[in-house]
Design a protein around this motif. Structure first.
Motif, mmCIF file in Angstrom:
data_model
loop_
_atom_site.group_PDB
_atom_site.id
_atom_site.type_symbol
_atom_site.label_atom_id
_atom_site.label_comp_id
_atom_site.label_asym_id
_atom_site.label_seq_id
_atom_site.Cartn_x
_atom_site.Cartn_y
_atom_site.Cartn_z
ATOM 1 N N LEU A 21 0.831 -1.209 0.000
ATOM 2 C CA LEU A 21 0.000 0.000 0.000
ATOM 3 C C LEU A 21 0.864 1.257 0.000
ATOM 4 C CD1 LEU A 21 -2.900 -0.973 2.404
ATOM 5 C CD2 LEU A 21 -3.060 -0.461 -0.025
ATOM 6 N N LYS A 22 1.981 1.211 0.719
ATOM 7 C CA LYS A 22 2.877 2.364 0.742
ATOM 8 C C LYS A 22 3.469 2.599 -0.648
ATOM 9 C CE LYS A 22 6.893 4.412 2.857
ATOM 10 N NZ LYS A 22 7.985 4.284 3.791
ATOM 11 N N ARG A 23 3.873 1.525 -1.329
ATOM 12 C CA ARG A 23 4.412 1.668 -2.682
ATOM 13 C C ARG A 23 3.360 2.269 -3.613
ATOM 14 N NH1 ARG A 23 6.630 -3.341 -1.633
ATOM 15 N NH2 ARG A 23 5.011 -4.388 -2.844
ATOM 16 N N LEU A 24 2.111 1.821 -3.501
ATOM 17 C CA LEU A 24 1.040 2.367 -4.334
ATOM 18 C C LEU A 24 0.785 3.845 -4.025
ATOM 19 C CD1 LEU A 24 -1.507 -0.571 -4.408
ATOM 20 C CD2 LEU A 24 -0.130 0.291 -6.292
ATOM 21 N N ALA A 25 0.836 4.211 -2.739
ATOM 22 C CA ALA A 25 0.620 5.607 -2.357
ATOM 23 C C ALA A 25 1.736 6.496 -2.902
ATOM 24 C CB ALA A 25 0.534 5.729 -0.837
ATOM 25 N N VAL A 26 2.970 6.025 -2.839
ATOM 26 C CA VAL A 26 4.089 6.802 -3.369
ATOM 27 C C VAL A 26 3.955 6.932 -4.879
ATOM 28 C CG1 VAL A 26 6.587 6.743 -3.756
ATOM 29 C CG2 VAL A 26 5.676 6.299 -1.491
ATOM 30 N N ASP A 27 3.573 5.856 -5.563
ATOM 31 C CA ASP A 27 3.377 5.924 -7.009
ATOM 32 C C ASP A 27 2.268 6.906 -7.373
ATOM 33 O OD1 ASP A 27 5.362 4.064 -7.321
ATOM 34 O OD2 ASP A 27 4.000 2.373 -7.665
ATOM 35 N N TYR A 28 1.207 6.961 -6.570
ATOM 36 C CA TYR A 28 0.088 7.853 -6.841
ATOM 37 C C TYR A 28 0.475 9.313 -6.599
ATOM 38 C CZ TYR A 28 -4.545 9.931 -6.652
ATOM 39 O OH TYR A 28 -5.637 10.725 -6.876
ATOM 40 N N HIS A 30 3.479 10.677 -6.546
ATOM 41 C CA HIS A 30 4.646 11.145 -7.298
ATOM 42 C C HIS A 30 4.672 10.511 -8.688
ATOM 43 C CE1 HIS A 30 6.283 13.153 -3.819
ATOM 44 N NE2 HIS A 30 6.001 12.077 -3.121
ATOM 45 N N PRO A 31 3.785 10.992 -9.587
ATOM 46 C CA PRO A 31 3.764 10.399 -10.937
ATOM 47 C C PRO A 31 4.992 10.765 -11.755
ATOM 48 C CG PRO A 31 2.249 12.232 -10.814
ATOM 49 C CD PRO A 31 2.747 11.995 -9.413
ATOM 50 N N GLU A 32 5.761 11.772 -11.302
ATOM 51 C CA GLU A 32 6.936 12.180 -12.055
ATOM 52 C C GLU A 32 8.078 11.167 -11.963
ATOM 53 O OE1 GLU A 32 7.398 13.893 -7.907
ATOM 54 O OE2 GLU A 32 5.787 13.804 -9.355
ATOM 55 N N ASP A 81 0.650 23.572 -8.078
ATOM 56 C CA ASP A 81 0.388 24.584 -7.051
ATOM 57 C C ASP A 81 -0.520 24.036 -5.958
ATOM 58 O OD1 ASP A 81 1.928 26.370 -8.428
ATOM 59 O OD2 ASP A 81 0.237 27.445 -9.332
ATOM 60 N N TYR A 82 -1.503 23.218 -6.335
ATOM 61 C CA TYR A 82 -2.431 22.654 -5.356
ATOM 62 C C TYR A 82 -1.762 21.581 -4.503
ATOM 63 C CZ TYR A 82 -6.550 20.382 -3.443
ATOM 64 O OH TYR A 82 -7.468 19.841 -2.598
ATOM 65 N N MET A 83 -0.971 20.718 -5.136
ATOM 66 C CA MET A 83 -0.378 19.588 -4.419
ATOM 67 C C MET A 83 0.832 19.983 -3.586
ATOM 68 S SD MET A 83 -2.194 16.943 -4.880
ATOM 69 C CE MET A 83 -1.129 15.653 -4.324
ATOM 70 N N HIS A 84 1.454 21.131 -3.885
ATOM 71 C CA HIS A 84 2.641 21.562 -3.156
ATOM 72 C C HIS A 84 2.459 22.999 -2.667
ATOM 73 C CE1 HIS A 84 4.807 17.982 -4.313
ATOM 74 N NE2 HIS A 84 4.371 18.141 -5.541
ATOM 75 N N PRO A 85 1.657 23.210 -1.616
ATOM 76 C CA PRO A 85 1.447 24.580 -1.135
ATOM 77 C C PRO A 85 2.684 25.162 -0.462
ATOM 78 C CG PRO A 85 0.349 23.019 0.297
ATOM 79 C CD PRO A 85 0.874 22.235 -0.867
#
Length: 115
Positions: A21-28, A30-32, A81-85
């Protein structure tokens, strides 16, 4: 204390699920980062750049594609801008300014009452 074998297996499975689940969350989030594969047999085919693809593009389609790419770039800037305030706001206009209505000197004093 010693765990018996069933609890140890269940605990190992729960930890493996949490790691997945952690790997999936990181993939979600950080798509870059991109996709990495370790399987040498995995491959894909690009149907757009193949030699047999027809190379025709009308002028109106080119303009529409350029507009769609510009819109996508603008949406990407808004998403970043939204994801990195924490990045903050940058301005190039020297005349732009703002006013904080909560901490100004003329703001009415507010007191917290405890009940």
């Amino acid at each position: 204390e010693t765990e018996d074998f069933e609890y140890a297996e269940e605990r190992a499975q729960a930890l493996a699920d949490a790691a997945a689940l952690k790997r999936l969350a990181v993939d979600y989030m950080h798509p870059e980062v991109g996709v990495k594969t370790t399987d040498g047999a995995s491959m894909g085919r690009n149907y757009f750049n193949r030699a047999s693809a027809p190379e025709t593009e009308d002028f109106e389609y080119a303009e529409e594609r350029a507009q769609a790419l510009a819109d996508a770039a603008a949406l990407k800037r808004l998403a970043v801008d939204y994801m990195h305030p924490e990045v903050g706001v940058k301005t190039t206009d020297g005349a732009s300014m703002g006013r904080n209505y909560f901490n100004r000197a003329s703001a009415p004093e507010t007191e917290d009452f405890e009940y």
